[in-house]
Motif scaffolding. Structure first.
Motif, PDB file in Angstrom:
ATOM      1  N   ARG A  35      41.376 -20.443 -26.641  1.00 34.75           N
ATOM      2  CA  ARG A  35      41.776 -21.499 -27.355  1.00 34.75           C
ATOM      3  C   ARG A  35      41.926 -21.351 -28.714  1.00 34.75           C
ATOM      4  O   ARG A  35      42.894 -21.700 -29.235  1.00 34.75           O
ATOM      5  N   ILE A  60      45.116 -21.259 -31.122  1.00 34.27           N
ATOM      6  CA  ILE A  60      45.371 -22.033 -32.706  1.00 34.27           C
ATOM      7  C   ILE A  60      45.959 -21.084 -33.629  1.00 34.27           C
ATOM      8  O   ILE A  60      46.620 -21.227 -34.484  1.00 34.27           O
ATOM      9  N   PHE A 114      46.071 -31.632 -35.653  1.00 34.24           N
ATOM     10  CA  PHE A 114      45.193 -31.026 -34.285  1.00 34.24           C
ATOM     11  C   PHE A 114      44.298 -29.905 -35.104  1.00 34.24           C
ATOM     12  O   PHE A 114      43.225 -29.693 -34.379  1.00 34.24           O
ATOM     13  N   LEU A 135      41.190 -31.300 -36.294  1.00 33.80           N
ATOM     14  CA  LEU A 135      40.146 -32.032 -35.243  1.00 33.80           C
ATOM     15  C   LEU A 135      39.755 -30.916 -34.418  1.00 33.80           C
ATOM     16  O   LEU A 135      38.405 -31.065 -34.196  1.00 33.80           O
ATOM     17  N   THR A 136      40.333 -29.829 -34.327  1.00 40.73           N
ATOM     18  CA  THR A 136      39.794 -28.648 -33.517  1.00 40.73           C
ATOM     19  C   THR A 136      39.360 -27.295 -33.987  1.00 40.73           C
ATOM     20  O   THR A 136      38.658 -26.649 -33.285  1.00 40.73           O
ATOM     21  N   LYS A 180      29.583 -22.201 -26.905  1.00 46.90           N
ATOM     22  CA  LYS A 180      31.044 -22.325 -26.185  1.00 46.90           C
ATOM     23  C   LYS A 180      31.586 -20.924 -25.837  1.00 46.90           C
ATOM     24  O   LYS A 180      32.504 -21.010 -25.325  1.00 46.90           O
TER      25      LYS A 180
END
Length: 451
Positions: free
Chosen positions: A23, A27, A194, A197-198, A221
């Protein structure tokens, strides 16, 4: 119960590439997609503005190079900011700058001077995205697949962006003008919420700053199977703190030979990449190719660059001999470009341009990873930023020199000679660099299977 002490660097290096890794890689890929798209746009602008703005070949080269001047400044300055204040905030600032001035280019650029000025300001943001995304993803990369993982994140996005620029150049600009390139590029604004936030901070930067709670959350994580250990673990202090001038640190005896070799190689490599990609649509039209085919050559280079970087990255991860493999890649790319000096045929043009993208641009992506792996965390962002900043001097000169050679000799052949020789030189100089820690580890992993 006694808490277990952990080393953040080893925890990250020994991890398997899991969902959270991919993920974050995605990004970074989105970031570099807009970087690659925006970087190669001017090559498709030249066709439309050269006559209306009365540009000679040398001026057209400056039109391409203007954004690269901003990139040079952004790449040189961002690394110090990222090593001092963090990767996350610096990346977000770079994306804001890129988005704002890309939109302003579509709206306000109506002359050679205004276009170049806005491209220079856009370059300040672009100079953050690619080098810092490279640093960020390398700091997450598991040791066994360090190059492959980083390339899937960064190289795929950048190559996809360069390819998209070619597609837009072929299909959108004939109907909506060259400004459509920048209207589409300004869609990077949609990525900003986005990202805010991430996007987390890099765990290795957190380790340097001693932000233990955030380190535990991030590691949980990345390696959920060890989350119970991280909940109470003691994080070993990172004693390798930055001190003094970070750029001068790169020239200290422990790094000096590697730094000089990397800088020289990056200069030559990016001279080749931007000299060729900036002029390839125009040159191919002059060599008898159609408009659509000529603009498609730029997209072909970007597609093949990703394939070449992935293959090279896999070989480096497997065998660890990154300097020799990098040298081979640039040598083969140089030979492909020099072939264009002697032959002009549609199949030859396609084959040699594809090979140039596969080998020369593919090697540049792995050089970025090589640089990141060659330095400690406290100077890593500065090292990658300086590699690409020094390289951007070559990138600035590439389109300008290519344009000047065409203007003086009324032929593209001297341009191909200069680019081919520069690629061969890059392949030789990288052999002078020291081995990276990642390469040594990969060689050790390969030994049992080799036996």
């Amino acid at each position: 119960m006694t808490s277990q002490a952990i080393d953040v660097h080893e925890e990250l290096a020994d991890a398997r590439a899991g969902g959270f890794h991919w993920r974050l890689g995605a990004i970074m890929g989105l970031l570099t997609l807009f970087d690659g798209y925006d970087t190669f746009n001017p090559a498709y602008v030249i066709h439309y503005v050269a006559a209306p703005w009365g540009l000679k070949a040398g001026q057209a080269g400056l039109l391409i190079s203007s954004g690269l001047v901003g990139f040079l400044l952004g790449a040189a300055l961002h690394g110090v900011a990222a090593d001092r204040f963090g990767r996350r905030g610096t990346l977000l600032a770079g994306l804001w700058i890129t988005s704002i001035f890309t939109l302003m280019t579509a709206v306000l650029a109506n002359s050679f001077v205004s276009f170049c000025a806005l491209r220079l300001l856009t370059g300040l943001g672009l100079g953050v995205l690619l080098p810092l995304a490279t640093t960020y993803i390398n700091e997450l990369a598991p040791r066994r697949v360090a190059n492959t993982f980083a390339l899937w994140g960064v190289a795929l996005g950048w190559a996809a962006g360069g390819t998209l620029a070619g597609v837009v150049g072929v299909f959108a600009t004939p109907s909506w003008g060259w400004q459509s390139l920048y209207w589409i590029g300004s869609l990077s604004f949609l990525l900003l919420p986005f990202m805010h936030l991430t996007l987390p901070e890099s765990p290795k930067f957190l380790a340097i700053k001693g932000r233990v709670t955030e380190i535990r959350e991030m590691l949980a994580k990345l390696r959920p199977e060890r989350a119970h250990i991280y909940a109470t673990a003691t994080v070993a202090a990172d004693t390798n703190q930055p001190s003094g001038n970070l750029i001068l640190e790169l020239l200290q005896p422990r790094y000096r030979r590697t730094t000089i070799a990397i800088w020289a190689t990056a200069f030559l490599s990016l001279f080749c990449i931007f000299g060729l990609s900036g002029w390839i649509p125009t040159v191919m039209i002059a060599r008898g190719e159609t408009f659509t085919a000529s603009f498609g050559f730029g997209a072909l280079m970007q597609i093949m660059s990703f394939v070449g970087s992935i293959m090279l990255g896999h070989l480096v991860d497997r065998f660890g001999r990154n300097r020799g493999l990098l040298g081979l890649w640039w040598a083969l790319g140089g030979c492909a470009v020099l072939t264009l000096v002697f032959l002009n045929d549609h199949v030859v043009n396609i084959t040699c341009v594809a090979a140039a993208g596969f080998f020369i641009i593919g090697a540049q992506f792995v050089l970025n990873n090589f640089t990141s792996a060659a330095y400690e965390t406290n100077v890593r962002a500065t090292a990658v930023g300086m590699e690409l900043s020094v390289g951007r001097v070559g990138a600035i000169l590439g389109p300008f020199v290519a344009g000047a050679l065409q203007q003086n000799y009324q032929s593209s052949l001297p341009m191909f000679i200069s680019i081919g020789v520069a690629a061969l030189a890059a392949g030789g100089i990288i052999l002078l660099a020291g081995r990276t820690r990642v390469a040594v580890a990969a060689e050790r992993l390969a030994e049992p299977s080799a036996a």
